[in-house]
Design an enzyme around this catalytic site. Structure first.
Site, PDB file in Angstrom:
ATOM      1  N   ARG A   1       0.885  -1.307  -0.051  1.00 54.23           N
ATOM      2  CA  ARG A   1      -0.155   0.010  -0.014  1.00 54.23           C
ATOM      3  C   ARG A   1       0.823   1.067  -0.040  1.00 54.23           C
ATOM      4  O   ARG A   1       0.445   2.480   0.580  1.00 54.23           O
ATOM      5  CB  ARG A   1      -0.904   0.054   1.361  1.00 54.23           C
ATOM      6  CG  ARG A   1      -1.881  -1.098   1.458  1.00 54.23           C
ATOM      7  CD  ARG A   1      -2.843  -1.364   0.319  1.00 54.23           C
ATOM      8  NE  ARG A   1      -3.733  -2.180   0.601  1.00 54.23           N
ATOM      9  CZ  ARG A   1      -3.514  -3.642   0.043  1.00 54.23           C
ATOM     10  NH1 ARG A   1      -2.459  -3.754  -0.776  1.00 54.23           N
ATOM     11  NH2 ARG A   1      -4.524  -4.532   0.252  1.00 54.23           N
TER      12      ARG A   1
ATOM     13  N   SER B   1     -11.160   1.600   4.059  1.00 52.24           N
ATOM     14  CA  SER B   1     -10.390   1.298   5.160  1.00 52.24           C
ATOM     15  C   SER B   1      -9.803   2.692   5.459  1.00 52.24           C
ATOM     16  O   SER B   1      -9.055   3.165   4.759  1.00 52.24           O
ATOM     17  CB  SER B   1      -9.364   0.145   4.866  1.00 52.24           C
ATOM     18  OG  SER B   1      -9.782  -0.949   4.243  1.00 52.24           O
TER      19      SER B   1
ATOM     20  N   GLU C   1      -4.679   5.348   6.113  1.00 46.69           N
ATOM     21  CA  GLU C   1      -4.505   5.013   4.670  1.00 46.69           C
ATOM     22  C   GLU C   1      -5.247   6.189   4.160  1.00 46.69           C
ATOM     23  O   GLU C   1      -4.968   6.953   3.163  1.00 46.69           O
ATOM     24  CB  GLU C   1      -5.634   3.648   4.271  1.00 46.69           C
ATOM     25  CG  GLU C   1      -5.448   3.478   2.876  1.00 46.69           C
ATOM     26  CD  GLU C   1      -6.411   2.327   2.646  1.00 46.69           C
ATOM     27  OE1 GLU C   1      -6.047   1.113   3.573  1.00 46.69           O
ATOM     28  OE2 GLU C   1      -6.938   2.131   1.757  1.00 46.69           O
TER      29      GLU C   1
END
Ligand code: NAP
Length: 360
Positions: free
Chosen positions: A165, A248, A349
């Site tokens: 990520r 998320s 995130e």
């Protein structure tokens, strides 16, 4: 290109939060992106790039400069040798449109990334991934505009600094480039590989992929992923209050083996028997952030001050008619509770704009 004033930003985001942009424009071509950057430079205003708004939370006060929504379209498929196809897509193309078109052509490589909100241009930034696939697996090149020099630059996959990520566009080169287009290499005639048991189970319930024609097998995986994501309110749906989120909110932390062993020891010492959901990762052990959040006392369906946690997924902070301030206050509280209980610092995130906009 039309540059409008005082444009509400909340409708341009999936979580529906934030005040107005002082200026707002939609850039349909690379030349219009340059124009937008030039506008900001001449007026000494900050320019915020916006894709699908699925990972961004604007401050209640809004944005004091120009928000440039990247709306560069276009998808082309070019057959290469040996069953490979090069796909090129403009940064403004909705990501799931690209996945749907690729799956409809029987191409494999991104089928597990079905139903992810946002635009193509946003996917390399955090190396978007789901169910064992990530964009770095198939991406070959990213076309960008260097914001400082207003010059085009193309990065090959190896130059993108991809990790879990992560990428250079989110790390060392944050806000340095505008992504204009992405090229991927997909394959014909290949059966999908199912790495996650949850997905394998959903696919098996639909008849499985072992005997299906490869193109049908890829379509089956897409259907199964969409079903799983819908069940967690992780697909855009204006009628679903649990989907008013940025997906998320926190990343799954990757712990060094020693830190993970410490966490497990701490739990045993406290008399906790339940296993910590964890998976081997390239650089350590990946721990489920959703599990940490729930164990720290924040459960699905929790609500306060017009914000809360999705009733279907503890990692999705939802807006139920609240403010950015109340959402960030809740996020900070959760971070504090997870750290106090496990000594693990959750990393966000989601991106808060302007950077540093605080809850208080
Ligand atoms: P979950 O079942 O609640 O599991 C929590 C985490 O455990 C997942 O995020 C996943 O990590 C990891 N995990 C589960 N099974 C695994 C396995 N067999 N091998 C390795 N890791 C495993 O997961 P969830 O939140 O519903 O998410 C399902 C999938 O959708 C995940 O892959 C998740 O990343 C993805 N998703 C991605 C985004 C995004 O990219 N922005 C947003 C929402 C969901 P990973 O996250 O590393 O897969």
């Amino acid at each position: 290109m039309l540059i409008r004033e005082s444009v509400p930003l909340a409708p341009h985001t999936t979580i529906g939060l934030g005040g107005p942009a002082r200026y707002f424009c939609a850039c349909a071509t690379p030349a219009e992106v340059r124009e937008a950057l030039d506008f900001g430079r001449r007026r000494a205003l900050p320019v915020q790039i916006l894709g699908g708004g699925s990972n961004v939370i604007f401050a209640d006060a809004g944005f004091p400069g120009l928000v440039a929504n990247i709306a560069i379209g276009g998808v082309t498929f070019r057959a290469l040798d040996e069953g490979e196809v090069e796909v090129e897509a403009g940064a403004g193309v909705p990501w799931d449109t690209l996945v749907a078109e690729s799956v409809a052509r029987g191409l494999s490589g991104i089928e597990c990334l079905s139903g992810i909100p946002g635009t193509v241009g946003g996917t390399p930034i955090q190396n978007v991934g789901a169910y064992g696939q990530e964009i770095a697996d198939t991406l070959t090149e990213v076309d960008c505009l260097d914001r400082a020099r207003l010059a085009p630059v193309t990065f090959a996959r190896d130059g993108c600094g991809f990790g879990y990520r992560r990428s250079r566009f989110k790390g060392a080169d944050r806000d340095r480039y505008v992504i204009l287009a992405v090229r991927l290499r997909l394959r014909h005639g290949v059966r999908p590989v199912l790495r996650y048991p949850e997905l394998a189970g959903a696919v098996a319930r639909r008849g499985g992929v072992d005997t299906a024609h490869p193109a049908r097998a890829i379509a089956l995986v897409r259907e199964a992923v969409l079903e799983l994501r819908r069940g967690k309110s992780m697909v855009l749906d204006p009628a679903d209050p649990n989907a008013r989120s940025v997906g998320s909110f926190f990343l799954n932390p990757i712990l060094a083996e020693t830190a993970f062993a410490e966490l497990v020891r701490g739990r045993r010492a406290a008399g906790e028997r339940a296993e910590v959901p964890a998976y081997p990762a390239a650089s350590g052990i990946k721990v489920s952030a959703a599990w940490l959040v729930e164990q720290a006392g924040y459960h699905r369906g929790f609500q306060r001050d017009g914000v809360g946690l999705s009733a279907r997924h503890a990692l999705a902070l939802v807006n139920l008619g609240g403010t950015t301030r109340s959402l960030l206050t809740l996020a900070e509280e959760i971070e504090g509770a997870v750290f106090a209980r496990f000594g693990v610092r959750l990393e966000r995130e989601a991106v808060v704009v302007p950077a540093g906009a605080a809850s208080r």
